[in-house]
Design an enzyme around this catalytic site. Structure first.
Site, PDB file in Angstrom:
ATOM      1  N   HIS A  57       0.893  -1.204  -0.129  1.00 62.47           N
ATOM      2  CA  HIS A  57      -0.083  -0.048  -0.069  1.00 62.47           C
ATOM      3  C   HIS A  57       0.744   1.123   0.007  1.00 62.47           C
ATOM      4  O   HIS A  57       2.055   1.111   0.258  1.00 62.47           O
ATOM      5  CB  HIS A  57      -0.712  -0.028   1.268  1.00 62.47           C
ATOM      6  N   HIS A  59       1.392   4.038   1.958  1.00 53.04           N
ATOM      7  CA  HIS A  59       1.969   4.796   3.050  1.00 53.04           C
ATOM      8  C   HIS A  59       3.463   4.739   2.982  1.00 53.04           C
ATOM      9  O   HIS A  59       3.948   3.884   2.462  1.00 53.04           O
ATOM     10  CB  HIS A  59       1.528   4.037   4.361  1.00 53.04           C
ATOM     11  N   ASP A  61       5.867   4.395   5.084  1.00 55.95           N
ATOM     12  CA  ASP A  61       6.484   3.294   5.710  1.00 55.95           C
ATOM     13  C   ASP A  61       6.440   2.044   4.900  1.00 55.95           C
ATOM     14  O   ASP A  61       6.860   1.016   5.239  1.00 55.95           O
ATOM     15  CB  ASP A  61       6.274   3.169   7.166  1.00 55.95           C
ATOM     16  N   HIS A  62       5.929   2.257   3.602  1.00 61.27           N
ATOM     17  CA  HIS A  62       5.739   0.950   2.699  1.00 61.27           C
ATOM     18  C   HIS A  62       6.124   1.236   1.445  1.00 61.27           C
ATOM     19  O   HIS A  62       6.682   0.340   0.790  1.00 61.27           O
ATOM     20  CB  HIS A  62       4.359   0.366   2.668  1.00 61.27           C
ATOM     21  N   HIS A 115      -7.364  -0.651   5.627  1.00 66.19           N
ATOM     22  CA  HIS A 115      -6.395   0.104   6.076  1.00 66.19           C
ATOM     23  C   HIS A 115      -6.248   1.368   5.135  1.00 66.19           C
ATOM     24  O   HIS A 115      -6.222   2.406   5.805  1.00 66.19           O
ATOM     25  CB  HIS A 115      -5.068  -0.632   6.350  1.00 66.19           C
ATOM     26  N   ASP A 134      -0.114  -4.245   6.196  1.00 63.39           N
ATOM     27  CA  ASP A 134      -0.710  -3.595   7.413  1.00 63.39           C
ATOM     28  C   ASP A 134      -2.331  -4.155   7.356  1.00 63.39           C
ATOM     29  O   ASP A 134      -3.227  -3.498   7.888  1.00 63.39           O
ATOM     30  CB  ASP A 134      -0.794  -2.219   7.315  1.00 63.39           C
ATOM     31  N   HIS A 172       4.572  -4.941  10.662  1.00 63.93           N
ATOM     32  CA  HIS A 172       4.951  -4.184  11.992  1.00 63.93           C
ATOM     33  C   HIS A 172       5.196  -5.271  13.120  1.00 63.93           C
ATOM     34  O   HIS A 172       4.688  -6.016  13.151  1.00 63.93           O
ATOM     35  CB  HIS A 172       4.034  -3.231  12.330  1.00 63.93           C
TER      36      HIS A 172
HETATM   37 FE    FE Z   1       2.785   0.476   8.108  1.00 63.02          FE
HETATM   38 ZN    ZN Z   2       0.310   1.521   6.732  1.00 68.11          ZN
END
Ligand code: FE
Ligand code: ZN
Length: 256
Positions: A57, A59, A61-62, A115, A134, A172
């Site tokens: 996805h 985000h 951090d991805h 999400h 996530d 995570h």
């Molecule tokens: Fe994440």
């Molecule tokens: Zn995320």
């Protein structure tokens, strides 16, 4: 077929990075790009050359390291069709029901909105592994930033349809906090009590609680357990509406 090689490493504050390798075809993919630096170091460590990025996805951090890694390696970026405009550098778009070959390994793609609008997960049935981003966490699930409880519940049902022995790699290390919450909604679940203690021990030694298995999650993860009578009593909603049970568990966690 040689089994796929998996190299897992922590990055950022609580993300996991994953490299997967098909040695026979000299292919290496990173699942998401939480940190270009950490992925570069992991590649050097293993002596592997990056050929693919599989994004779950959008985000940061991805997908935050996408462009840097692509510029350095000319790798191909695979990601969710439903969110293609938010995946930097995307080359190949996949959605629900799509299937592709990574060297000698079949990869099945599922849309798992909830999400984010365009979250996808990758299931490699021949290897009994999946990368769930996530959407599902060990003892938890992703926050509903862009989707409804009904969407997330249906996304989780897709994951629940895989074989119990499937090994789940989530993005995570949230398990210990998730366990504390899970115990408040289903304190009578003996499997959960046992697992929570095991998780505390692992974290005490600074060891990962990931990956997990679908069987373990079905037995202990409150977000997969809307059918549990104890959880239904906790949230005061019966099994005539499992989406509502799930929605209430999610709401409790949001304010936990
Ligand atoms: Fe994440
Ligand atoms: Zn995320």
């Amino acid at each position: 077929m040689q089994p796929i090689e998996i190299h897992m490493f922590p990055c950022l504050s609580d993300n996991y990075g994953y490299l997967i390798r098909d040695a026979e075809h000299d292919l290496t993919a990173t699942i998401d790009t939480p940190s270009a630096d950490a992925i570069r170091a992991a590649l050097a460590d293993k002596g592997w050359r990056l050929t693919h990025i599989f994004n779950t996805h959008h985000h940061a951090d991805h997908a935050g390291g996408n462009l840097e890694l692509k510029a350095e390696t000319q790798c191909q970026i695979v990601g969710p069709r439903a969110d293609a405009s938010r995946i930097p550098g995307i080359d190949v778009e996949y959605g629900d029901g799509d299937r592709f070959e990574f060297g000698g390994h079949t990869v099945n793609v599922f849309d798992t909105p909830g999400h984010t609008t365009g979250h996808i997960v990758y299931w490699l049935p021949d290897d009994s592994i999946a990368f769930v981003g996530d959407t599902l966490f060990s003892l938890g699930c992703g926050r509903l930033f862009e989707g409804t409880p009904a969407q997330m519940w249906s996304s989780l049902q897709k994951i629940m349809s895989w074989p119990d022995e499937t090994v789940l790699y989530c993005a995570h290390e949230y398990t210990q906090a998730n366990a504390r919450f899970a115990l408040t909604v289903e304190p009578g679940n003996a499997a959960l009590v046992t697992r929570s203690a095991a998780v505390d021990e692992l974290r005490e030694r600074d060891e990962p609680t990931v990956p997990t298995t679908l069987a373990l999650e079905k037995a202990t993860n409150p977000f997969l357990r809307a059918a549990s009578a104890e959880i239904q009593r906790t949230v005061e909603c019966d099994d005539s509406d499992l989406v509502e049970v799930f929605a209430r568990v999610r709401a409790l966690k949001d304010s936990f």
